[in-house]
Design an enzyme around this catalytic site. Structure first.
Site, PDB file in Angstrom:
ATOM      1  N   ALA A  76       0.818  -1.213   0.000  1.00  0.00           N
ATOM      2  CA  ALA A  76       0.000   0.000   0.000  1.00  0.00           C
ATOM      3  C   ALA A  76       0.853   1.265   0.000  1.00  0.00           C
ATOM      4  CB  ALA A  76      -0.902  -0.002   1.235  1.00  0.00           C
ATOM      5  N   SER A 119      11.697   0.329  -4.410  1.00  0.00           N
ATOM      6  CA  SER A 119      11.652   0.724  -5.825  1.00  0.00           C
ATOM      7  C   SER A 119      13.038   1.040  -6.352  1.00  0.00           C
ATOM      8  CB  SER A 119      10.773   1.974  -5.932  1.00  0.00           C
ATOM      9  OG  SER A 119      10.926   2.579  -7.188  1.00  0.00           O
ATOM     10  N   TYR A 143       8.882  10.478  -4.175  1.00  0.00           N
ATOM     11  CA  TYR A 143       8.456   9.076  -4.201  1.00  0.00           C
ATOM     12  C   TYR A 143       9.628   8.159  -3.817  1.00  0.00           C
ATOM     13  CZ  TYR A 143       7.404   4.469  -6.013  1.00  0.00           C
ATOM     14  OH  TYR A 143       7.261   3.116  -6.130  1.00  0.00           O
ATOM     15  N   LYS A 147      10.470   5.695  -0.305  1.00  0.00           N
ATOM     16  CA  LYS A 147      10.806   4.261  -0.353  1.00  0.00           C
ATOM     17  C   LYS A 147      12.122   3.987   0.374  1.00  0.00           C
ATOM     18  CE  LYS A 147       7.240   2.699  -2.441  1.00  0.00           C
ATOM     19  NZ  LYS A 147       6.359   1.717  -1.773  1.00  0.00           N
TER      20      LYS A 147
HETATM   21  C1  WQD Z   1       9.563   4.147 -18.937  1.00  0.00           C
HETATM   22  C2  WQD Z   1      10.251   4.912 -20.050  1.00  0.00           C
HETATM   23  C3  WQD Z   1       9.627   7.252 -20.188  1.00  0.00           C
HETATM   24  C4  WQD Z   1       5.506   6.663 -21.568  1.00  0.00           C
HETATM   25  C5  WQD Z   1       8.508   4.549 -12.962  1.00  0.00           C
HETATM   26  C6  WQD Z   1       8.956   4.838 -11.562  1.00  0.00           C
HETATM   27  C7  WQD Z   1       9.656   3.641 -10.978  1.00  0.00           C
HETATM   28  C8  WQD Z   1       8.778   2.412 -11.075  1.00  0.00           C
HETATM   29  C9  WQD Z   1       8.310   2.207 -12.473  1.00  0.00           C
HETATM   30  C10 WQD Z   1       7.305   1.771  -9.290  1.00  0.00           C
HETATM   31  C11 WQD Z   1      10.716   6.319 -19.634  1.00  0.00           C
HETATM   32  C12 WQD Z   1       9.242   6.504 -21.427  1.00  0.00           C
HETATM   33  C13 WQD Z   1       6.796   6.498 -21.106  1.00  0.00           C
HETATM   34  C14 WQD Z   1       5.295   7.107 -22.912  1.00  0.00           C
HETATM   35  C15 WQD Z   1       7.691   7.210 -23.202  1.00  0.00           C
HETATM   36  N1  WQD Z   1       7.629   2.580 -10.240  1.00  0.00           N
HETATM   37  N2  WQD Z   1       7.871   6.771 -21.908  1.00  0.00           N
HETATM   38  N3  WQD Z   1       6.398   7.356 -23.669  1.00  0.00           N
HETATM   39  O1  WQD Z   1       9.623   6.313 -15.224  1.00  0.00           O
HETATM   40  O2  WQD Z   1      11.002   4.258 -15.815  1.00  0.00           O
HETATM   41  O3  WQD Z   1       9.635   4.273 -13.799  1.00  0.00           O
HETATM   42  O4  WQD Z   1       7.682   3.394 -12.958  1.00  0.00           O
HETATM   43  O5  WQD Z   1       7.165   1.878  -8.222  1.00  0.00           O
HETATM   44  O6  WQD Z   1       9.957   3.881  -9.665  1.00  0.00           O
HETATM   45  O7  WQD Z   1       9.828   5.939 -11.577  1.00  0.00           O
HETATM   46  O8  WQD Z   1       8.498   4.135 -15.968  1.00  0.00           O
HETATM   47  O9  WQD Z   1       6.835   3.394 -17.613  1.00  0.00           O
HETATM   48  O10 WQD Z   1       6.799   5.811 -16.834  1.00  0.00           O
HETATM   49  O11 WQD Z   1       8.620   5.047 -18.336  1.00  0.00           O
HETATM   50  O12 WQD Z   1       8.640   7.462 -23.960  1.00  0.00           O
HETATM   51  O13 WQD Z   1       4.181   7.267 -23.390  1.00  0.00           O
HETATM   52  O14 WQD Z   1       9.289   5.144 -21.105  1.00  0.00           O
HETATM   53  O15 WQD Z   1      10.091   8.536 -20.494  1.00  0.00           O
HETATM   54  O16 WQD Z   1      11.925   6.575 -20.293  1.00  0.00           O
HETATM   55  P1  WQD Z   1       9.755   4.856 -15.231  1.00  0.00           P
HETATM   56  P2  WQD Z   1       7.589   4.605 -17.179  1.00  0.00           P
END
Ligand code: WQD
Length: 323
Positions: A76, A119, A143, A147
């Protein structure tokens, strides 16, 4: 004995709950259902509650006693990086406050086993290509800070009252264990691309001028079913007589995929045209984040089984079932 799963109706939580129930464990859920689905835990005892509210500790104590809880899996939390930057105090109230109430109740009830959703965001922008758990943690948003503080809180409780805990640092979680268990949110790359395809629009790439081979960001994508198995393995290790050697584990595959590669895979799996639109960089994105999963492989004998194509294919099936 039963396992209390906080956030058990959420995307990852529901996968772990299914594995626990399938192997005959008694499970009790605490969830506020703010971003999760009640139907996913319809057959289980549920306490609907925000863990950060004033009386949460008392209600948890009562639940732990009446349900004979011996272990907690704590999912959570709020998990949107951008939202955490805009509302930092609320992220501390929710993520740090919620965990504090859980730990206080566990101490009172002498519940000693805890698995915590940490994370990859605790690392911030690491200096190395592949991060292991010894890398210095320098989170770059509230965030990730909440964590990291969660890990410190558990280490303090270990010193004070012998808490046994594992902090699992999730990398980029994707896929679905079944059509019913897809990610209900559209907050990460794969569901965001699906949404664009559904609208008949082009998927967006947030920046193609990063210092990576194809210019787009590289991440370590991990199948939610592999991640769920890691929780079960960690739980068994905590409950067994011998303590695992470490407390903190990366959960990833050790393999990176670029945004472009993910979008190409989505094109192959769905048969749709995924010609992307190149957009501005999104603030705060590290160019590359890949896990070294060696520690969890060695200590807990866990290994990821699924690849990117499996993640995209299962996520797409679940997306189609939901939409
Ligand atoms: C991945 C890549 C975007 C959408 C986050 C949290 C991390 C974890 C996972 C959990 C990035 C790119 C995205 C789009 C794109 N969370 N992108 N076009 O930011 O790596 O990680 O989620 O607790 O802690 O920070 O994940 O899926 O948002 O992005 O180009 O339409 O895809 O810029 O490089 P991220 P994400």
């Amino acid at each position: 004995m039963s396992v209390l799963v906080a956030g058990g109706a959420g995307y990852i939580g529901a996968h772990v709950v299914k594995l626990l129930v399938d192997r005959g464990e008694k499970v009790v859920i605490v969830d506020d259902f703010s971003t999760s689905k009640r139907e996913r835990v319809a057959d289980l005892p549920v306490l609907e509650m925000d863990l950060a509210t004033g009386n949460a500790e008392e209600r948890l104590v009562e639940l732990m006693h009446t349900q004979h809880v011996d272990a907690v899996i704590h999912f959570a939390a709020r998990k949107q990086v951008g939202e955490s930057v805009a509302k930092p105090a609320w992220y501390y109230q929710q993520n740090v406050g919620g965990l504090a109430n859980m730990l206080a109740a566990m101490q009172r009830c002498e519940v000693k086993n805890l698995i915590f959703s940490s994370s990859a965001s605790v690392y911030g922008i690491p200096d190395v290509a592949v991060v292991d758990e010894e890398e210095t943690c320098r989170p770059i948003n509230p965030y990730g800070e909440t964590k990291l503080i969660g890990e410190w809180m558990m280490a303090d409780c270990e010193r004070a009252w012998q808490l046994r805990w594992a902090g699992l640092r999730y990398f980029n979680v994707a896929g679905a264990g079944s059509e019913q268990l897809g990610d209900p949110a559209v907050l990460n790359l794969i569901p965001m691309v699906f949404e664009k395809l559904q609208e008949g629009a082009a998927p967006q790439i947030f920046g193609d001028d990063y210092p990576t081979p194809d210019g787009t960001c590289i991440r370590d994508y991990i199948h939610v079913s592999d991640l769920a198995e890691a929780h079960i393995t960690a739980l068994d290790a905590l409950r067994s007589d011998h303590q695992p050697a470490h407390r903190i584990y990366n959960v990833g595959t050790g393999t990176g995929a670029s945004v472009k590669e993910v979008i190409d895979t989505i094109g192959e799996v769905t048969g749709r045209d995924t010609t992307p639109e190149i957009c501005e960089r999104r603030p705060g994105d590290p160019p590359q984040l890949i896990a070294s999963p060696k520690r969890i492989e060695t200590d807990l004998n866990w290994q990821a089984r699924y690849n990117l194509r499996d993640m995209v294919a299962s996520a797409w099936k679940a997306w189609q079932a939901q939409h």
